[in-house]
Design a protein around this motif. Structure first.
Motif, PDB file in Angstrom:
ATOM      1  N   THR A 188       0.831  -1.217   0.000  1.00 55.82           N
ATOM      2  CA  THR A 188       0.000   0.000   0.000  1.00 55.82           C
ATOM      3  C   THR A 188       0.864   1.266   0.000  1.00 55.82           C
ATOM      4  O   THR A 188       0.337   2.374   0.103  1.00 55.82           O
ATOM      5  CB  THR A 188      -0.918   0.041   1.235  1.00 55.82           C
ATOM      6  OG1 THR A 188      -0.121   0.071   2.429  1.00 55.82           O
ATOM      7  CG2 THR A 188      -1.850  -1.162   1.271  1.00 55.82           C
ATOM      8  N   LYS A 228      -5.528  -8.312  -2.290  1.00 54.12           N
ATOM      9  CA  LYS A 228      -5.542  -7.680  -3.615  1.00 54.12           C
ATOM     10  C   LYS A 228      -6.826  -6.884  -3.847  1.00 54.12           C
ATOM     11  O   LYS A 228      -6.815  -5.898  -4.608  1.00 54.12           O
ATOM     12  CB  LYS A 228      -5.356  -8.736  -4.699  1.00 54.12           C
ATOM     13  CG  LYS A 228      -6.409  -9.832  -4.726  1.00 54.12           C
ATOM     14  CD  LYS A 228      -6.085 -10.851  -5.805  1.00 54.12           C
ATOM     15  CE  LYS A 228      -7.125 -11.958  -5.877  1.00 54.12           C
ATOM     16  NZ  LYS A 228      -7.129 -12.800  -4.654  1.00 54.12           N
ATOM     17  N   ILE A 229      -7.922  -7.280  -3.216  1.00 51.25           N
ATOM     18  CA  ILE A 229      -9.187  -6.536  -3.354  1.00 51.25           C
ATOM     19  C   ILE A 229      -9.051  -5.177  -2.654  1.00 51.25           C
ATOM     20  O   ILE A 229      -9.464  -4.139  -3.193  1.00 51.25           O
ATOM     21  CB  ILE A 229     -10.360  -7.333  -2.751  1.00 51.25           C
ATOM     22  CG1 ILE A 229     -10.565  -8.630  -3.541  1.00 51.25           C
ATOM     23  CG2 ILE A 229     -11.647  -6.496  -2.745  1.00 51.25           C
ATOM     24  CD1 ILE A 229     -11.624  -9.551  -2.962  1.00 51.25           C
ATOM     25  N   PHE A 271      -6.276  -3.567  -2.122  1.00 48.76           N
ATOM     26  CA  PHE A 271      -5.328  -2.760  -2.908  1.00 48.76           C
ATOM     27  C   PHE A 271      -6.049  -2.101  -4.088  1.00 48.76           C
ATOM     28  O   PHE A 271      -5.807  -0.937  -4.417  1.00 48.76           O
ATOM     29  CB  PHE A 271      -4.172  -3.612  -3.438  1.00 48.76           C
ATOM     30  CG  PHE A 271      -3.423  -4.387  -2.375  1.00 48.76           C
ATOM     31  CD1 PHE A 271      -3.317  -3.901  -1.077  1.00 48.76           C
ATOM     32  CD2 PHE A 271      -2.822  -5.596  -2.687  1.00 48.76           C
ATOM     33  CE1 PHE A 271      -2.623  -4.612  -0.104  1.00 48.76           C
ATOM     34  CE2 PHE A 271      -2.124  -6.315  -1.719  1.00 48.76           C
ATOM     35  CZ  PHE A 271      -2.030  -5.819  -0.421  1.00 48.76           C
ATOM     36  N   LYS A 272      -6.928  -2.865  -4.724  1.00 46.60           N
ATOM     37  CA  LYS A 272      -7.689  -2.355  -5.870  1.00 46.60           C
ATOM     38  C   LYS A 272      -8.600  -1.201  -5.440  1.00 46.60           C
ATOM     39  O   LYS A 272      -8.715  -0.180  -6.129  1.00 46.60           O
ATOM     40  CB  LYS A 272      -8.530  -3.491  -6.476  1.00 46.60           C
ATOM     41  CG  LYS A 272      -9.260  -3.120  -7.768  1.00 46.60           C
ATOM     42  CD  LYS A 272     -10.184  -4.246  -8.216  1.00 46.60           C
ATOM     43  CE  LYS A 272      -9.413  -5.498  -8.589  1.00 46.60           C
ATOM     44  NZ  LYS A 272     -10.328  -6.550  -9.133  1.00 46.60           N
ATOM     45  N   VAL A 273      -9.234  -1.368  -4.287  1.00 45.46           N
ATOM     46  CA  VAL A 273     -10.141  -0.335  -3.767  1.00 45.46           C
ATOM     47  C   VAL A 273      -9.358   0.921  -3.372  1.00 45.46           C
ATOM     48  O   VAL A 273      -9.803   2.050  -3.609  1.00 45.46           O
ATOM     49  CB  VAL A 273     -10.946  -0.879  -2.560  1.00 45.46           C
ATOM     50  CG1 VAL A 273     -11.725   0.232  -1.865  1.00 45.46           C
ATOM     51  CG2 VAL A 273     -11.909  -1.971  -3.034  1.00 45.46           C
ATOM     52  N   LYS A 275      -6.528   1.925  -4.715  1.00 40.00           N
ATOM     53  CA  LYS A 275      -6.120   2.560  -5.979  1.00 40.00           C
ATOM     54  C   LYS A 275      -7.273   3.365  -6.567  1.00 40.00           C
ATOM     55  O   LYS A 275      -7.077   4.486  -7.072  1.00 40.00           O
ATOM     56  CB  LYS A 275      -5.658   1.477  -6.958  1.00 40.00           C
ATOM     57  CG  LYS A 275      -5.039   2.017  -8.236  1.00 40.00           C
ATOM     58  CD  LYS A 275      -4.528   0.876  -9.117  1.00 40.00           C
ATOM     59  CE  LYS A 275      -3.907   1.424 -10.404  1.00 40.00           C
ATOM     60  NZ  LYS A 275      -3.413   0.323 -11.272  1.00 40.00           N
ATOM     61  N   ASP A 276      -8.490   2.800  -6.482  1.00 39.86           N
ATOM     62  CA  ASP A 276      -9.685   3.496  -6.986  1.00 39.86           C
ATOM     63  C   ASP A 276      -9.932   4.777  -6.205  1.00 39.86           C
ATOM     64  O   ASP A 276     -10.258   5.824  -6.777  1.00 39.86           O
ATOM     65  CB  ASP A 276     -10.896   2.564  -6.876  1.00 39.86           C
ATOM     66  CG  ASP A 276     -12.189   3.244  -7.305  1.00 39.86           C
ATOM     67  OD1 ASP A 276     -12.292   3.631  -8.473  1.00 39.86           O
ATOM     68  OD2 ASP A 276     -13.085   3.394  -6.440  1.00 39.86           O
ATOM     69  N   LYS A 315      -7.336   7.403  -7.177  1.00 40.19           N
ATOM     70  CA  LYS A 315      -7.581   7.887  -8.540  1.00 40.19           C
ATOM     71  C   LYS A 315      -8.670   8.958  -8.535  1.00 40.19           C
ATOM     72  O   LYS A 315      -8.533  10.007  -9.183  1.00 40.19           O
ATOM     73  CB  LYS A 315      -8.001   6.717  -9.443  1.00 40.19           C
ATOM     74  CG  LYS A 315      -8.258   7.103 -10.883  1.00 40.19           C
ATOM     75  CD  LYS A 315      -8.669   5.895 -11.713  1.00 40.19           C
ATOM     76  CE  LYS A 315      -8.978   6.290 -13.152  1.00 40.19           C
ATOM     77  NZ  LYS A 315      -9.423   5.103 -13.947  1.00 40.19           N
ATOM     78  N   LEU A 337     -15.174  -2.219 -10.635  1.00 39.22           N
ATOM     79  CA  LEU A 337     -13.878  -2.773 -10.231  1.00 39.22           C
ATOM     80  C   LEU A 337     -13.864  -4.302 -10.282  1.00 39.22           C
ATOM     81  O   LEU A 337     -12.883  -4.938  -9.913  1.00 39.22           O
ATOM     82  CB  LEU A 337     -13.542  -2.320  -8.807  1.00 39.22           C
ATOM     83  CG  LEU A 337     -13.399  -0.802  -8.588  1.00 39.22           C
ATOM     84  CD1 LEU A 337     -13.152  -0.505  -7.108  1.00 39.22           C
ATOM     85  CD2 LEU A 337     -12.279  -0.234  -9.437  1.00 39.22           C
ATOM     86  N   ILE A 397     -15.798  -6.305  -8.472  1.00 31.27           N
ATOM     87  CA  ILE A 397     -16.009  -6.858  -7.129  1.00 31.27           C
ATOM     88  C   ILE A 397     -17.481  -7.206  -6.955  1.00 31.27           C
ATOM     89  O   ILE A 397     -18.351  -6.354  -7.140  1.00 31.27           O
ATOM     90  CB  ILE A 397     -15.569  -5.844  -6.039  1.00 31.27           C
ATOM     91  CG1 ILE A 397     -14.076  -5.517  -6.211  1.00 31.27           C
ATOM     92  CG2 ILE A 397     -15.835  -6.405  -4.643  1.00 31.27           C
ATOM     93  CD1 ILE A 397     -13.582  -4.408  -5.302  1.00 31.27           C
TER      94      ILE A 397
END
Length: 468
Positions: free
Chosen positions: A32, A431-432, A434-436, A438-439, A442, A457, A459
């Motif tokens: 992160t 990883k979920i 991390f994706k959230v 990043k969103d 952004k 995403l 999910i």
């Protein structure tokens, strides 16, 4: 029985959990990019956001969720636990608690973000936590049930019995031979009655009580700590030197391992801030926010409030006093009372007694909230819930009369098992998160208030998040 539990406890924290907790915290910190420090400013802004109102009912705000989790974290572990750690592991254990908080902040972010993603509706409120993301994201309801059972044993019975014991033991200073009198029975009855009055009132009463008690008691305690530090400012360099020397002294680090500064610091640090343990996500899930990452960041703040501020205040008050803690003789609450008496006089003892009762009672309420969420996960039944509440009240009553080391061992072992199950889950689901994250970042760079759209995403199984 207590000897067996002590050996299990020592093994659990000396080997598997030490590597799991530190390793997981370092891994999430790297993945992160140090979210626990990078987005601290954002976290403080989120805390000030007001809770939404839906169907005429005001939802739990980020601040209230923070206070519920902080209520559970900030308990007698911040006073008695730190005193026990310093008495047993030396001043160096404080350094390892600090390090555990900094590293563990990343784990707290991940687990609380996941709890927000997979929360469910509970009437007009929300609930969730590790059991829920184990069921929805991992598709392993059985694992969620195992975690729920461990949490219920740990928080409703172990930790709450321990909080009640510490409240009761704070009175030993005032009543000679206290443990051999009938007073612990009366004290247990009073604490149990007060606990019942709150927990039978539901989540909104719990949120209100904790959002009032926690800020007031924390501020008062920190002011005493600040006063002590200012009046002993000349000895602070020596105190910090003592902490660092002890932390990196070979004998303190590795001697006897189970009794070393490293192990005791990590153990008491985990008991205090609960990062990665899977408890705080139960509070994080109750908040109404526009994006899961927001509540993940808020829970990082809770870890820092607990360890960096309040635990440090206790450590400084103990170490500047010159009073030495002695395991099984002068540790826990008596150690704190003796140190405070040297620092500020006898009035400080009365303040510590009040703090113990305020800290412990708020923890009783926060701990119960976690347990209730997990009882509902196993089976959402009003009769079962009512019976469970009665057993929680009885645990508080009997905890005031219990034996010190047995309660600590039960709490430590169940906490360790909880942490192991939760860490395995969040490593698989990291990883979920991390994706959230990043969103979230952004959208923040675009200058908009981040809104979570799970399908965008990829999910699934997020029943509380509606796509716009």
């Amino acid at each position: 029985m207590n000897d067996i539990l002590s050996k299990v406890n020592d093994f659990l924290y000396t080997y598997p959990l030490l590597f799991l907790l530190v390793g997981t915290g370092v891994y999430f910190t790297v993945r992160t990019k140090g979210v626990q420090l990078r987005l601290l400013k954002d976290a403080l802004k989120v805390i000030l956001e007001k809770g939404e109102e839906k169907d005429g009912v005001k939802q739990v705000s980020s601040f209230q969720a923070l206070m519920i989790s902080t209520a559970s974290r900030v308990g007698t572990g911040n006073i008695a636990g730190i005193a026990t750690a310093i008495a047993a592991g030396g001043p160096g254990s404080v350094f390892w608690m600090w390090l555990m908080a900094l590293i563990g902040g990343a784990s707290a972010f991940v687990e609380s973000t996941l709890a927000q993603i997979y929360k469910v509706k509970d009437g007009k409120d929300f609930r969730g936590g590790p059991s829920y993301y184990m069921e929805k994201a991992l598709k392993k309801r059985w694992l969620g049930v195992v975690f729920s059972v461990l949490l219920i044993i740990c928080f409703a019975y172990g930790f709450n019995g321990l909080q009640s014991y510490n409240m009761s033991s704070a009175l030993e200073y005032y009543i000679p031979g206290y443990t051999d009198t009938i007073y612990p029975v009366f004290v247990g009855g009073i604490i149990a009655a007060a606990t019942a009055a709150v927990i039978f009132g539901g989540v909104h009463r719990i949120g209100f009580i904790t959002s009032v008690i926690v800020p007031v008691m924390a501020m008062g305690y920190l002011l005493l700590g600040a006063f002590t530090i200012v009046t002993h400012i000349t000895v602070l360099p020596e105190v910090f030197g003592m902490i660092l020397r002890s932390a990196f002294d070979f004998r303190a680090m590795f001697g006897g391992m189970a009794g070393s500064a490293v192990v005791i610091g990590i153990k008491r640090g985990l008991f205090s801030n609960e990062a990665g343990m899977g408890s705080a996500p139960n509070a994080a899930a109750s908040a109404s926010v526009s994006h899961p990452a927001k509540q993940g960041m808020v829970q990082v703040v809770s870890v820092f409030i607990d360890t960096i501020l309040i635990c440090s205040a206790t450590a400084m008050m103990l170490l500047v006093s010159g009073v030495e803690g002695v395991p099984a003789k002068l540790d826990g609450i008596p150690f704190v009372q003796a140190a405070i008496s040297v620092n500020v006089g006898s009035w400080g003892i009365h303040f510590i007694t009040f703090s113990i009762f305020a800290f412990a009672f708020s923890s009783l309420i926060g701990n119960y909230y976690y347990a209730e969420s997990n009882i509902k996960f196993i089976k959402d039944n009003k009769v079962l819930l009512a019976g469970f509440r009665i057993t929680c009240v009885l645990a508080v009553f009997f905890g005031a009369q219990a034996e010190f080391s047995l309660i600590w061992n039960i709490a430590d072992i169940t906490m360790g098992c909880m942490a192991a199950v939760n860490i395995a889950a969040i490593l698989m689901l990291g990883k979920i998160a991390f994706k959230v994250l990043k969103d979230y970042e952004k959208q923040r760079k675009m200058g908009i208030d981040p809104v979570f759209r799970p399908k965008k995403l990829g999910i699934m199984d997020t029943e509380c998040w509606k796509e716009e």
